[in-house]
Design an enzyme around this catalytic site. Structure first.
Site, PDB file in Angstrom:
ATOM      1  N   ASP A   1      -1.289  -5.420 -18.310  1.00 39.58           N
ATOM      2  CA  ASP A   1      -0.306  -4.333 -18.409  1.00 39.58           C
ATOM      3  C   ASP A   1      -0.101  -3.860 -19.851  1.00 39.58           C
ATOM      4  O   ASP A   1       1.020  -3.522 -20.248  1.00 39.58           O
ATOM      5  CB  ASP A   1       1.036  -4.764 -17.791  1.00 39.58           C
ATOM      6  CG  ASP A   1       0.916  -5.150 -16.327  1.00 39.58           C
ATOM      7  OD1 ASP A   1       0.111  -4.524 -15.605  1.00 39.58           O
ATOM      8  OD2 ASP A   1       1.611  -6.087 -15.899  1.00 39.58           O
TER       9      ASP A   1
ATOM     10  N   ASN B   1      -3.455   2.089 -13.888  1.00 37.83           N
ATOM     11  CA  ASN B   1      -2.605   1.129 -13.175  1.00 37.83           C
ATOM     12  C   ASN B   1      -1.186   1.696 -13.132  1.00 37.83           C
ATOM     13  O   ASN B   1      -0.787   2.456 -14.008  1.00 37.83           O
ATOM     14  CB  ASN B   1      -2.596  -0.207 -13.928  1.00 37.83           C
ATOM     15  CG  ASN B   1      -1.759  -1.264 -13.221  1.00 37.83           C
ATOM     16  OD1 ASN B   1      -1.786  -1.371 -11.994  1.00 37.83           O
ATOM     17  ND2 ASN B   1      -1.005  -2.044 -13.980  1.00 37.83           N
TER      18      ASN B   1
ATOM     19  N   ASN C   1       1.805   2.951  -2.565  1.00 37.43           N
ATOM     20  CA  ASN C   1       1.228   3.887  -3.547  1.00 37.43           C
ATOM     21  C   ASN C   1      -0.082   4.478  -3.050  1.00 37.43           C
ATOM     22  O   ASN C   1      -0.373   5.649  -3.322  1.00 37.43           O
ATOM     23  CB  ASN C   1       1.056   3.194  -4.904  1.00 37.43           C
ATOM     24  CG  ASN C   1       2.366   3.134  -5.653  1.00 37.43           C
ATOM     25  OD1 ASN C   1       2.834   4.136  -6.180  1.00 37.43           O
ATOM     26  ND2 ASN C   1       2.993   1.961  -5.671  1.00 37.43           N
TER      27      ASN C   1
ATOM     28  N   ARG D   1      -4.926  -8.996  -9.094  1.00 40.59           N
ATOM     29  CA  ARG D   1      -5.911  -9.860  -9.738  1.00 40.59           C
ATOM     30  C   ARG D   1      -6.352  -9.242 -11.052  1.00 40.59           C
ATOM     31  O   ARG D   1      -6.491  -8.027 -11.125  1.00 40.59           O
ATOM     32  CB  ARG D   1      -7.135  -9.974  -8.819  1.00 40.59           C
ATOM     33  CG  ARG D   1      -7.379 -11.409  -8.381  1.00 40.59           C
ATOM     34  CD  ARG D   1      -8.055 -11.432  -7.068  1.00 40.59           C
ATOM     35  NE  ARG D   1      -9.492 -11.533  -7.223  1.00 40.59           N
ATOM     36  CZ  ARG D   1     -10.315 -11.596  -6.180  1.00 40.59           C
ATOM     37  NH1 ARG D   1      -9.867 -11.530  -4.953  1.00 40.59           N
ATOM     38  NH2 ARG D   1     -11.600 -11.714  -6.367  1.00 40.59           N
TER      39      ARG D   1
ATOM     40  N   LEU E   1      -9.015  -8.158 -13.731  1.00 43.06           N
ATOM     41  CA  LEU E   1     -10.409  -7.746 -13.555  1.00 43.06           C
ATOM     42  C   LEU E   1     -11.274  -8.270 -14.692  1.00 43.06           C
ATOM     43  O   LEU E   1     -10.796  -8.444 -15.816  1.00 43.06           O
ATOM     44  CB  LEU E   1     -10.479  -6.218 -13.512  1.00 43.06           C
ATOM     45  CG  LEU E   1      -9.784  -5.579 -12.318  1.00 43.06           C
ATOM     46  CD1 LEU E   1      -9.794  -4.058 -12.465  1.00 43.06           C
ATOM     47  CD2 LEU E   1     -10.466  -5.982 -11.013  1.00 43.06           C
TER      48      LEU E   1
ATOM     49  N   HIS F   1       2.841   0.379 -12.880  1.00 43.30           N
ATOM     50  CA  HIS F   1       3.623  -0.851 -13.085  1.00 43.30           C
ATOM     51  C   HIS F   1       5.111  -0.519 -12.973  1.00 43.30           C
ATOM     52  O   HIS F   1       5.565   0.472 -13.548  1.00 43.30           O
ATOM     53  CB  HIS F   1       3.305  -1.436 -14.462  1.00 43.30           C
ATOM     54  CG  HIS F   1       3.973  -2.750 -14.692  1.00 43.30           C
ATOM     55  ND1 HIS F   1       3.516  -3.924 -14.121  1.00 43.30           N
ATOM     56  CD2 HIS F   1       5.088  -3.088 -15.386  1.00 43.30           C
ATOM     57  CE1 HIS F   1       4.312  -4.921 -14.466  1.00 43.30           C
ATOM     58  NE2 HIS F   1       5.276  -4.436 -15.235  1.00 43.30           N
TER      59      HIS F   1
ATOM     60  N   GLY G   1       0.787  -1.232   0.000  1.00 42.37           N
ATOM     61  CA  GLY G   1       0.000   0.000   0.000  1.00 42.37           C
ATOM     62  C   GLY G   1       0.818   1.280   0.000  1.00 42.37           C
ATOM     63  O   GLY G   1       0.300   2.344   0.341  1.00 42.37           O
TER      64      GLY G   1
HETATM   65  C1  GAR Z   1       4.149  -1.386  -7.056  1.00 39.39           C
HETATM   66  O1  GAR Z   1       5.523  -1.417  -7.317  1.00 39.39           O
HETATM   67  C2  GAR Z   1       3.356  -1.502  -8.350  1.00 39.39           C
HETATM   68  O2  GAR Z   1       3.990  -0.877  -9.413  1.00 39.39           O
HETATM   69  C3  GAR Z   1       3.312  -2.999  -8.536  1.00 39.39           C
HETATM   70  O3  GAR Z   1       3.073  -3.498  -7.242  1.00 39.39           O
HETATM   71  C4  GAR Z   1       3.724  -2.652  -6.296  1.00 39.39           C
HETATM   72  C5  GAR Z   1       2.743  -2.335  -5.189  1.00 39.39           C
HETATM   73  O4  GAR Z   1       3.406  -1.661  -4.156  1.00 39.39           O
HETATM   74  N1  GAR Z   1       2.298  -3.386  -9.469  1.00 39.39           N
HETATM   75  C6  GAR Z   1       2.443  -4.357 -10.363  1.00 39.39           C
HETATM   76  O5  GAR Z   1       3.441  -5.063 -10.445  1.00 39.39           O
HETATM   77  C7  GAR Z   1       1.248  -4.541 -11.284  1.00 39.39           C
HETATM   78  N2  GAR Z   1       1.569  -5.406 -12.375  1.00 39.39           N
HETATM   79  P1  GAR Z   1       2.567  -0.962  -3.005  1.00 39.39           P
HETATM   80  O6  GAR Z   1       1.559  -2.000  -2.493  1.00 39.39           O
HETATM   81  O7  GAR Z   1       3.580  -0.600  -1.970  1.00 39.39           O
HETATM   82  O8  GAR Z   1       1.870   0.251  -3.591  1.00 39.39           O
END
Ligand code: GAR
Length: 202
Positions: free
Chosen positions: A142, A104, A13, A88, A90, A106, A11
């Site tokens: 993605d 999103n 972000n 997950r 969607l 990435h 969490g």
């Molecule tokens: C982030 O680095 C995000 O870019 C990645 O998961 C992490 C979540 O971090 N997302 C992906 O890889 C999606 N394909 P967080 O829970 O600390 O925000």
């Protein structure tokens, strides 16, 4: 502007969005956190910020999950859905309903290293740089139209942990920025191209 954040993990972000709002850099409200993992640290962060939490129970099929999620998003009157480490896929009907209204983040320069463990993939590929992408979500994994990208160099001696730290620092700037552009109605989607209108002081 009412946003929903969907997260499965740490969490950070979500936290960056909360802090950007508190600092006045982002004209939005996180109206709900939706998670598929009630034990995720994202839930702790949401509760600390008095953000309602909705659990998307695991174990059903994607169409059933999609109907549940859609009902939640409608109940909270959500203008923009922000996926932030939501692990997950969607249902197609949710993606279609929020076309151009679901983002999103990435941890790679898409289309390089989509899917899981993107940071590990970049290290294994021994490329000199990777990065961060914020994109609108389409039905692929993605693959949606790119809003914003920033390069992150891979340094000699980088480990997954050290590179993750630098990538997260970039993510925490880029995501609030992209969401703020959306809030300012500066993003338009023309086919697969995202146009960013210049800032006006009207
Ligand atoms: C982030 O680095 C995000 O870019 C990645 O998961 C992490 C979540 O971090 N997302 C992906 O890889 C999606 N394909 P967080 O829970 O600390 O925000």
């Amino acid at each position: 502007m009412r946003i929903a954040v969907l997260a499965s993990g740490h969490g950070s972000n979500l936290q960056a969005l909360i802090e950007a709002i508190a600092a006045g850099r982002l004209a939005a409200t996180v109206s709900v956190l939706v998670t598929d993992r009630p034990e995720a640290h994202a839930v702790v962060r949401a509760r600390r910020a008095a953000i309602p939490v909705e659990i998307l129970p695991a174990g059903h099929d994607r169409v059933h999950d999609g109907a549940l999620l859609m009902a939640m998003l409608q109940r909270y009157d959500i203008a923009l859905v922000c996926l932030a480490g939501f692990m997950r896929m969607l249902a197609g009907n949710v993606v279609a309903a929020y076309h151009g209204r679901m983002m999103n983040i990435h941890p790679a320069l898409l289309p390089q290293f989509p899917g899981l463990h993107a940071i590990r993939q970049a290290l294994a590929a021994a490329v000199p740089e990777t990065g961060v992408t914020v994109h609108f979500v389409d039905e692929g994994m993605d693959t949606g139209p790119v809003i914003l990208q920033q390069r992150v160099p891979i340094l000699p001696g980088d480990t997954e942990a050290s590179l993750t730290d630098r990538i997260h620092a970039v993510e925490h700037r880029l995501y609030p920025q992209a969401v703020q552009w959306f809030a300012e109605h500066r993003l338009t989607l023309e086919d697969r191209t995202v146009r960013i209108a210049p800032h006006t002081t009207a």
